[in-house]
Design a protein around this motif. Structure first.
Motif, PDB file in Angstrom:
ATOM      1  N   ILE A   7      -2.847  36.805   8.854  1.00 34.23           N
ATOM      2  CA  ILE A   7      -4.092  36.181   9.305  1.00 34.23           C
ATOM      3  C   ILE A   7      -3.680  35.098  10.291  1.00 34.23           C
ATOM      4  CG2 ILE A   7      -6.154  34.887   8.690  1.00 34.23           C
ATOM      5  CD1 ILE A   7      -4.412  36.925   6.041  1.00 34.23           C
ATOM      6  N   GLU A   8      -4.090  35.290  11.534  1.00 31.45           N
ATOM      7  CA  GLU A   8      -3.573  34.483  12.638  1.00 31.45           C
ATOM      8  C   GLU A   8      -4.716  33.785  13.358  1.00 31.45           C
ATOM      9  OE1 GLU A   8      -0.157  35.917  15.388  1.00 31.45           O
ATOM     10  OE2 GLU A   8      -2.040  36.489  16.344  1.00 31.45           O
ATOM     11  N   GLU A   9      -4.547  32.511  13.588  1.00 32.46           N
ATOM     12  CA  GLU A   9      -5.575  31.749  14.307  1.00 32.46           C
ATOM     13  C   GLU A   9      -5.684  32.242  15.749  1.00 32.46           C
ATOM     14  OE1 GLU A   9      -5.716  27.163  15.550  1.00 32.46           O
ATOM     15  OE2 GLU A   9      -5.975  27.482  13.388  1.00 32.46           O
ATOM     16  N   GLY A  10      -6.925  32.478  16.192  1.00 28.40           N
ATOM     17  CA  GLY A  10      -7.122  32.912  17.566  1.00 28.40           C
ATOM     18  C   GLY A  10      -6.706  31.834  18.548  1.00 28.40           C
ATOM     19  N   ILE A  11      -6.026  32.231  19.591  1.00 27.83           N
ATOM     20  CA  ILE A  11      -5.555  31.299  20.619  1.00 27.83           C
ATOM     21  C   ILE A  11      -6.388  31.498  21.879  1.00 27.83           C
ATOM     22  CG2 ILE A  11      -3.608  30.640  22.082  1.00 27.83           C
ATOM     23  CD1 ILE A  11      -3.193  29.890  19.181  1.00 27.83           C
ATOM     24  N   VAL A  12      -6.885  30.410  22.421  1.00 27.12           N
ATOM     25  CA  VAL A  12      -7.646  30.472  23.668  1.00 27.12           C
ATOM     26  C   VAL A  12      -6.660  30.329  24.829  1.00 27.12           C
ATOM     27  CG1 VAL A  12      -9.439  29.412  25.075  1.00 27.12           C
ATOM     28  CG2 VAL A  12      -9.694  29.506  22.583  1.00 27.12           C
ATOM     29  N   GLY A  13      -6.571  31.369  25.635  1.00 27.05           N
ATOM     30  CA  GLY A  13      -5.648  31.324  26.763  1.00 27.05           C
ATOM     31  C   GLY A  13      -5.579  32.671  27.440  1.00 27.05           C
ATOM     32  N   ARG A  14      -4.879  32.718  28.541  1.00 24.57           N
ATOM     33  CA  ARG A  14      -4.667  33.967  29.257  1.00 24.57           C
ATOM     34  C   ARG A  14      -3.646  34.817  28.512  1.00 24.57           C
ATOM     35  NH1 ARG A  14      -2.989  32.063  35.145  1.00 24.57           N
ATOM     36  NH2 ARG A  14      -2.908  34.337  35.503  1.00 24.57           N
ATOM     37  N   ALA A  57       7.065  28.407  20.425  1.00 27.62           N
ATOM     38  CA  ALA A  57       5.717  28.234  19.880  1.00 27.62           C
ATOM     39  C   ALA A  57       5.076  29.573  19.538  1.00 27.62           C
ATOM     40  CB  ALA A  57       4.840  27.479  20.870  1.00 27.62           C
ATOM     41  N   VAL A  58       4.436  29.641  18.361  1.00 29.29           N
ATOM     42  CA  VAL A  58       3.656  30.808  17.939  1.00 29.29           C
ATOM     43  C   VAL A  58       2.322  30.314  17.389  1.00 29.29           C
ATOM     44  CG1 VAL A  58       5.730  32.134  17.376  1.00 29.29           C
ATOM     45  CG2 VAL A  58       4.576  30.826  15.577  1.00 29.29           C
ATOM     46  N   ALA A  59       1.374  31.229  17.240  1.00 31.77           N
ATOM     47  CA  ALA A  59       0.068  30.866  16.694  1.00 31.77           C
ATOM     48  C   ALA A  59       0.188  30.569  15.202  1.00 31.77           C
ATOM     49  CB  ALA A  59      -0.932  31.993  16.917  1.00 31.77           C
ATOM     50  N   PRO A  60      -0.578  29.602  14.670  1.00 35.28           N
ATOM     51  CA  PRO A  60      -0.578  29.351  13.224  1.00 35.28           C
ATOM     52  C   PRO A  60      -1.008  30.597  12.462  1.00 35.28           C
ATOM     53  CG  PRO A  60      -1.703  27.591  14.418  1.00 35.28           C
ATOM     54  CD  PRO A  60      -1.461  28.687  15.410  1.00 35.28           C
TER      55      PRO A  60
END
Length: 362
Positions: A226-233, A158-161
């Protein structure tokens, strides 16, 4: 007494991460076992000249007031003329040439383009010198965030969109670019596709700030992620190769804890700026750590890494997401890669020993 292994420590370079490479060199010069290794420090100036540097770790201390650099001292180091020899020579400032002797291995602690991206690795392949770290392809893939993500997706990781935009696309139609990337949820991170150390990175909370972020990123590269911000540690671990064909190993995890900064930027990574706490080992359950280590080794293997890498993750409510792979992570005193391995029971000098042994393995 056993003959010492001759190591060329190669650092500096043409990229905007020049000073970080110099600081990493300082760390290695302090820690390398002088009873086992003879070190030839070769610096690359910002304009790309290979010079014979001073074997002086204090010269490359990371200082906020004056970042370390490789300054042109008039010398020029010349690589072997062919694969028939491993002899390095140096021409001094007076024009006289002398031999530096035969080299056993090169340790290219270069960060960013023109060093970590397969270019220097290609040079060393051409002259037939063994070197620490990943080869040409893995170095190039690891440097380019777009292709790293593409390979990881194919490997089921898995990677960020994201979207990747070229300078030509942006200049032709900024409106069309904004429309194309607006399917990503804010905030987004705008990053040079081929840079590291958070150089040229902006966090965009409003599309009104997007143009400025593109300008900053395009100053570093002609392709922008341009990468969607991911909410997480934000958690990271180191990976080391193993001798005799054994599986790569992953360290314990470290965590980047935000206490007052928008993101883990250059100042926080290298200048010990406030607003970030680095915690190692991270507070993870045994199953979480095992999953993260397994994913780190899978990512390392997917792009064909060798020697070492640091794999950065977000731990979200639905699982781990890989942020990036760094094929030549920093070795500065506050860097996460050595900290994670030290917490795993491997000292800084032992890391150096292992990396050199891996580079010399037939």
């Amino acid at each position: 007494m056993a003959e010492k292994t001759v190591v060329v420590l190669l650092f500096g370079g043409r990229s905007s991460e020049h000073s970080i490479s110099c600081a990493t060199a300082g760390g290695v010069l302090r820690a390398i076992d002088r009873s086992r290794y003879e070190v030839i420090p070769v610096g690359i100036t910002a304009s790309g000249a290979f010079i014979l540097e001073d074997d002086d770790a204090t010269k490359f201390t990371l200082d906020r007031a004056k970042l370390p650099t490789v300054e042109d001292n008039g010398t020029r180091v010349h690589w072997p003329e062919s694969t028939a020899t491993r002899e390095l020579t140096v021409r001094d400032a007076r024009g006289q040439t002398r031999s530096l002797g035969a080299v056993d291995v090169v340790f290219p602690i270069l960060h960013g383009p023109f060093g970590e991206d397969g270019t220097v690795q290609g040079l060393l392949e051409l002259v037939g010198l063994p070197y620490v770290g990943s080869g040409v392809l893995a170095s190039s893939l690891g440097m380019d965030k777009h292709f790293t993500k593409t390979v990881l997706v194919q490997a089921g990781i898995a990677v960020a969109p994201w979207h990747t935009i070229s300078a030509r696309e942006w200049l032709r139609s900024p409106v069309a670019v904004l429309e194309a990337v607006s399917d990503l949820a804010l905030p987004v991170f705008v990053k040079p596709a081929r840079a590291g150390s958070s150089v040229g990175v902006s966090k965009v909370k409003s599309w009104d700030a997007f143009s400025d972020a593109m300008r900053v990123a395009l100053a570093e590269d002609d392709r922008v992620l341009i990468e969607e911000g991911i909410v997480g540690r934000e958690v990271e671990c180191g990976v080391l190769g193993s001798l005799d064909g054994a599986a790569p190993r992953a360290s314990v995890a470290g965590e980047v804890v935000m206490t007052g900064r928008e993101f883990y930027d250059f100042d926080a990574k290298y200048l010990d700026a406030p607003g970030i706490d680095l915690v190692c080992p991270a507070d993870l359950g045994a199953d979480e750590l095992a999953e993260m280590q397994e994913l780190a080794v899978r990512a390392f293997t997917a792009i064909g890494c060798a020697g070492l890498a640091r794999v950065d993750f977000f731990l979200t409510p639905t699982g781990f997401v890989v942020n990036e792979i760094n094929t030549m992570p920093g070795f500065t005193p506050i860097s996460m890669f050595p900290a994670c391995w030290i917490a795993s029971g491997i000292s800084y000098p032992q890391i150096i020993d292992e990396l050199i042994a891996l580079a010399l393995e037939p």
